[in-house]
Design a protein around this motif. Structure first.
Motif, PDB file in Angstrom:
ATOM      1  N   VAL A   1     -52.753   7.191 -63.801  1.00 61.81           N
ATOM      2  CA  VAL A   1     -52.775   8.611 -63.421  1.00 61.81           C
ATOM      3  C   VAL A   1     -51.706   8.893 -62.379  1.00 61.81           C
ATOM      4  CG1 VAL A   1     -54.165  10.483 -62.462  1.00 61.81           C
ATOM      5  CG2 VAL A   1     -55.220   8.799 -63.970  1.00 61.81           C
ATOM      6  N   GLY A   2     -51.559   8.001 -61.415  1.00 64.26           N
ATOM      7  CA  GLY A   2     -50.543   8.180 -60.386  1.00 64.26           C
ATOM      8  C   GLY A   2     -49.141   8.163 -60.948  1.00 64.26           C
ATOM      9  N   LEU A   3     -48.889   7.266 -61.884  1.00 67.74           N
ATOM     10  CA  LEU A   3     -47.557   7.193 -62.489  1.00 67.74           C
ATOM     11  C   LEU A   3     -47.238   8.463 -63.274  1.00 67.74           C
ATOM     12  CD1 LEU A   3     -47.593   3.482 -63.732  1.00 67.74           C
ATOM     13  CD2 LEU A   3     -46.326   4.418 -61.788  1.00 67.74           C
ATOM     14  N   LEU A   4     -48.210   8.984 -64.027  1.00 66.75           N
ATOM     15  CA  LEU A   4     -47.987  10.216 -64.782  1.00 66.75           C
ATOM     16  C   LEU A   4     -47.774  11.409 -63.847  1.00 66.75           C
ATOM     17  CD1 LEU A   4     -50.623   9.785 -67.648  1.00 66.75           C
ATOM     18  CD2 LEU A   4     -48.134   9.676 -67.856  1.00 66.75           C
ATOM     19  N   THR A   5     -48.468  11.430 -62.729  1.00 63.86           N
ATOM     20  CA  THR A   5     -48.296  12.507 -61.747  1.00 63.86           C
ATOM     21  C   THR A   5     -46.887  12.485 -61.172  1.00 63.86           C
ATOM     22  OG1 THR A   5     -50.645  12.437 -61.186  1.00 63.86           O
ATOM     23  CG2 THR A   5     -49.167  13.468 -59.598  1.00 63.86           C
ATOM     24  N   MET A   6     -46.378  11.303 -60.873  1.00 62.33           N
ATOM     25  CA  MET A   6     -45.021  11.185 -60.356  1.00 62.33           C
ATOM     26  C   MET A   6     -43.994  11.691 -61.374  1.00 62.33           C
ATOM     27  SD  MET A   6     -45.420   7.393 -58.704  1.00 62.33           S
ATOM     28  CE  MET A   6     -43.645   7.166 -58.630  1.00 62.33           C
ATOM     29  N   LEU A   7     -44.174  11.311 -62.627  1.00 60.50           N
ATOM     30  CA  LEU A   7     -43.242  11.753 -63.666  1.00 60.50           C
ATOM     31  C   LEU A   7     -43.285  13.269 -63.834  1.00 60.50           C
ATOM     32  CD1 LEU A   7     -43.829   8.967 -66.355  1.00 60.50           C
ATOM     33  CD2 LEU A   7     -41.800   9.277 -64.915  1.00 60.50           C
ATOM     34  N   GLY A   8     -44.482  13.840 -63.804  1.00 53.83           N
ATOM     35  CA  GLY A   8     -44.620  15.285 -63.940  1.00 53.83           C
ATOM     36  C   GLY A   8     -43.953  16.031 -62.799  1.00 53.83           C
ATOM     37  N   ALA A   9     -44.137  15.533 -61.572  1.00 55.83           N
ATOM     38  CA  ALA A   9     -43.510  16.183 -60.415  1.00 55.83           C
ATOM     39  C   ALA A   9     -41.993  16.095 -60.507  1.00 55.83           C
ATOM     40  CB  ALA A   9     -44.004  15.537 -59.122  1.00 55.83           C
ATOM     41  N   ALA A  10     -41.480  14.950 -60.941  1.00 54.68           N
ATOM     42  CA  ALA A  10     -40.027  14.787 -61.057  1.00 54.68           C
ATOM     43  C   ALA A  10     -39.430  15.781 -62.033  1.00 54.68           C
ATOM     44  CB  ALA A  10     -39.701  13.355 -61.496  1.00 54.68           C
ATOM     45  N   ARG A  11     -40.161  16.099 -63.076  1.00 54.71           N
ATOM     46  CA  ARG A  11     -39.631  16.989 -64.119  1.00 54.71           C
ATOM     47  C   ARG A  11     -39.888  18.468 -63.836  1.00 54.71           C
ATOM     48  NH1 ARG A  11     -37.245  19.754 -66.763  1.00 54.71           N
ATOM     49  NH2 ARG A  11     -36.950  19.869 -69.034  1.00 54.71           N
ATOM     50  N   LEU A  12     -40.989  18.801 -63.187  1.00 54.05           N
ATOM     51  CA  LEU A  12     -41.438  20.185 -63.140  1.00 54.05           C
ATOM     52  C   LEU A  12     -41.336  20.855 -61.779  1.00 54.05           C
ATOM     53  CD1 LEU A  12     -44.664  19.723 -65.313  1.00 54.05           C
ATOM     54  CD2 LEU A  12     -42.529  20.798 -66.046  1.00 54.05           C
ATOM     55  N   PHE A  13     -41.369  20.105 -60.697  1.00 50.82           N
ATOM     56  CA  PHE A  13     -41.379  20.729 -59.383  1.00 50.82           C
ATOM     57  C   PHE A  13     -39.987  21.220 -59.007  1.00 50.82           C
ATOM     58  CE2 PHE A  13     -45.308  18.691 -57.181  1.00 50.82           C
ATOM     59  CZ  PHE A  13     -46.096  19.142 -58.226  1.00 50.82           C
ATOM     60  N   PRO A  14     -39.914  22.363 -58.337  1.00 51.69           N
ATOM     61  CA  PRO A  14     -38.602  22.829 -57.850  1.00 51.69           C
ATOM     62  C   PRO A  14     -38.148  22.008 -56.655  1.00 51.69           C
ATOM     63  CG  PRO A  14     -40.329  24.266 -57.035  1.00 51.69           C
ATOM     64  CD  PRO A  14     -41.003  23.295 -57.970  1.00 51.69           C
ATOM     65  N   ALA A  15     -36.868  21.979 -56.436  1.00 54.22           N
ATOM     66  CA  ALA A  15     -36.303  21.320 -55.254  1.00 54.22           C
ATOM     67  C   ALA A  15     -36.451  22.278 -54.078  1.00 54.22           C
ATOM     68  CB  ALA A  15     -34.847  20.959 -55.480  1.00 54.22           C
ATOM     69  N   SER A  16     -37.492  22.102 -53.286  1.00 54.65           N
ATOM     70  CA  SER A  16     -37.812  23.040 -52.213  1.00 54.65           C
ATOM     71  C   SER A  16     -36.728  23.059 -51.142  1.00 54.65           C
ATOM     72  CB  SER A  16     -39.150  22.653 -51.561  1.00 54.65           C
ATOM     73  OG  SER A  16     -40.169  22.581 -52.521  1.00 54.65           O
ATOM     74  N   LYS A  17     -36.595  24.208 -50.532  1.00 57.04           N
ATOM     75  CA  LYS A  17     -35.678  24.327 -49.394  1.00 57.04           C
ATOM     76  C   LYS A  17     -36.234  23.545 -48.215  1.00 57.04           C
ATOM     77  CE  LYS A  17     -34.090  28.972 -50.649  1.00 57.04           C
ATOM     78  NZ  LYS A  17     -34.009  30.387 -50.218  1.00 57.04           N
ATOM     79  N   ARG A  18     -35.343  22.919 -47.472  1.00 55.13           N
ATOM     80  CA  ARG A  18     -35.760  22.165 -46.306  1.00 55.13           C
ATOM     81  C   ARG A  18     -35.706  23.030 -45.064  1.00 55.13           C
ATOM     82  NH1 ARG A  18     -32.654  16.329 -47.021  1.00 55.13           N
ATOM     83  NH2 ARG A  18     -33.039  16.076 -49.254  1.00 55.13           N
ATOM     84  N   SER A  19     -36.609  22.749 -44.156  1.00 52.69           N
ATOM     85  CA  SER A  19     -36.610  23.469 -42.885  1.00 52.69           C
ATOM     86  C   SER A  19     -35.461  22.983 -42.015  1.00 52.69           C
ATOM     87  CB  SER A  19     -37.951  23.243 -42.170  1.00 52.69           C
ATOM     88  OG  SER A  19     -37.889  23.718 -40.856  1.00 52.69           O
ATOM     89  N   THR A  20     -35.057  23.831 -41.085  1.00 54.53           N
ATOM     90  CA  THR A  20     -34.019  23.425 -40.130  1.00 54.53           C
ATOM     91  C   THR A  20     -34.582  22.478 -39.077  1.00 54.53           C
ATOM     92  OG1 THR A  20     -34.488  25.419 -38.831  1.00 54.53           O
ATOM     93  CG2 THR A  20     -32.684  25.534 -40.428  1.00 54.53           C
ATOM     94  N   THR A  21     -35.907  22.296 -39.089  1.00 55.33           N
ATOM     95  CA  THR A  21     -36.533  21.366 -38.152  1.00 55.33           C
ATOM     96  C   THR A  21     -36.031  19.956 -38.408  1.00 55.33           C
ATOM     97  OG1 THR A  21     -38.525  22.709 -38.096  1.00 55.33           O
ATOM     98  CG2 THR A  21     -38.718  20.456 -37.300  1.00 55.33           C
ATOM     99  N   THR A  22     -35.607  19.269 -37.363  1.00 50.99           N
ATOM    100  CA  THR A  22     -35.062  17.925 -37.536  1.00 50.99           C
ATOM    101  C   THR A  22     -35.896  16.863 -36.839  1.00 50.99           C
ATOM    102  OG1 THR A  22     -33.635  18.264 -35.603  1.00 50.99           O
ATOM    103  CG2 THR A  22     -32.706  18.765 -37.762  1.00 50.99           C
TER     104      THR A  22
END
Length: 478
Positions: free
Chosen positions: A191-212
């Motif tokens: 289940v964990g492996l399938l979740t990782m594959l799904g996130a890699a394909r479907l999730f957007p590349a979120s904007k990063r905060s300026t917080t460092t």
């Protein structure tokens, strides 16, 4: 001009899944939530079998759940901030990978200490994974569809609540490959492996905060306060409630108060904080935290003592114990369905009050049944079904109302904090109700579970009163 258009089309193809794929992305988020929910439930069912197979005292059963939720609660706020800093997609995948590895370590544990340590690691990595999901949902769904997206959590989590205990009981009884209870952790790996594959394909590349910078001192303070609260509750009974247990619980309140002061001070200085203090100026958010803490303590704590009662008191094997929880889980699905039929937006906060009252009525009926003769799955079923219906109705509008007023830049911190309080409530429920149950066993199993249910009723009463702090609904009616 054509080159510009071509570039635009390429950008569209690489854009986040805001249209046809966003529901598939939601399914990936739900899969991660299901893994967490199952891992919170399955050790409750498998606890007596794990203790018989690996050793340990009565507190091991509590620590299997409380250790996981303590680590989860301690890490969730940090996990939410990491998503803001480094991108939600990246941190979701790191968390999912770590959760999968930690599940493998649980499966191969050779001692109670090793198993609890692996559960702590599982909770910490889950804390990196879970808050990213809420942030992704808020990012890819337009405001008018957010209610439907969050509403999808209900039926899926209800199904997980039905299937989790049954799955755990079946896996333990079936003894696949001769590994018994260890299979409940092995199943997380695919289940964990399938979740990782799904996130890699479907999730957007979120904007990063300026917080460092990450507020590590704040994270340590939040973790210390959580441990000082939970550890004495779990271990105090076995040690005869020495003075240090009460000192520890009192110190936890002081640590949390200092944590709040410390975070506000960092914010005034313009330094990165673990929790954005601006969140606590939002009525819906602060009200949701305190009401949710009491509500989830009652919910998760009852789940533990109910399972202990049917396995230890009624001598049910793991599979039958899992089946005994089905009426409550089915009731949750019904409750979510009732709420989803337009009532969440129409009634808003009132629906939470109605659901909480129905849950309390179910607990009252349950106590009457347990005090009667011939207690069986069938005699308990109506009461636990009522409990489930109330829980589903109360939970359906909760997250939407609490997160509705959160700004985009606050999403990671808000999601992490809210989920952390939910997990902390679960840990408190396990610790408190488990301790009450074991402390009351000298009077019999029926007395023990009724004493614990009285505590659940008190927590629900507190949650009912605190819900008045929430706004009437998430957003005005169209």
């Amino acid at each position: 001009m054509s080159q510009a258009l071509t570039g635009e089309h390429a950008a569209e193809r690489a854009a986040p899944p805001l249209h046809r794929w966003r529901w598939l992305a939601l399914f990936v988020v739900l899969a991660a939530e299901i893994m967490d929910l199952l891992d919170a439930l399955i050790t409750t069912i498998a606890g007596p079998s794990i203790r018989a197979g690996i050793g340990g005292g009565e507190s091991l059963v509590q620590w299997l759940g409380a250790g996981y939720t303590i680590a989860m609660a301690s890490g969730l706020i940090v996990g939410g901030r990491l998503g803001d800093m480094f991108g939600r997609k990246r941190m979701f995948m790191i968390g999912a990978a770590g959760f999968t590895v930690a599940s493998l370590l649980c499966a191969v544990a050779q001692s109670p200490e090793m198993l609890i340590g692996a559960r702590l690691l599982q909770g910490l990595l889950g804390a990196v994974m879970l808050p990213q999901g809420l942030g992704v949902i808020k990012e890819i769904f337009p405001p008018k569809e957010l209610g439907a997206a969050f509403g999808a959590f209900g039926p899926i989590m209800g199904l997980a609540a039905v299937g989790g205990p049954i799955l755990a009981g079946w896996l333990v009884d079936a003894n696949f490959f001769g590994i018994g209870w260890r299979m409940i952790f092995v199943i997380n790996i695919p289940v964990g492996l399938l979740t990782m594959l799904g996130a890699a394909r479907l999730f957007p590349a979120s904007k990063r905060s300026t917080t460092t910078r990450l507020d590590l001192a704040g994270a340590l303070l939040a973790t210390l306060g959580t441990i000082l609260m939970i550890y004495p509750l779990v271990q105090g009974r076995e040690h005869g409630w020495p003075a240090w247990t009460f000192v520890g619980m009192a110190a936890s309140l002081a640590v949390f108060a200092f944590f709040g002061w410390y975070e506000s001070r960092r914010d005034r200085r313009g330094v990165a904080t673990l929790v954005m203090p601006s969140l606590f100026g939002k009525r819906a958010f602060t009200g949701g935290l305190v009401a949710g803490l009491a509500f989830f303590s009652a919910l998760v704590g009852f789940g533990l003592v109910f399972t202990l009662f049917v396995q230890l008191g009624l001598n049910y094997p793991p599979l039958k114990a899992g089946l005994a929880s089905v009426p409550q889980a089915l009731g949750m699905i019904v409750g979510f369905g009732i709420a989803g039929a337009g009532l969440s937006q129409k009634l808003g906060r009132t629906l939470i009050h109605i659901g909480t009252a129905i849950t309390a009525a179910g607990f009252a009926v349950f106590m009457l049944v347990v005090d009667g003769p011939d207690v069986t799955v069938w005699t308990m079923a109506p009461a636990t079904a009522i409990v489930g219906i109330g829980l589903g109705m109360a939970m359906a509008p909760f997250f939407d109302i609490v997160l509705a007023g959160v700004e985009e830049h606050e999403t990671g911190s808000a999601a992490g904090t809210l989920t952390a309080v939910q997990q902390l409530g679960g840990a408190l429920g396990v610790a408190t109700l488990g301790t009450v149950f074991f402390s009351s066993l000298t009077s019999g199993f029926a007395s023990a579970i009724n004493a614990a249910v009285w505590v659940s009723l008190a927590l629900l009463a507190a949650s009912f009163a605190l819900t008045f702090l929430l706004p009437m609904r998430a957003r005005p009616e169209d």
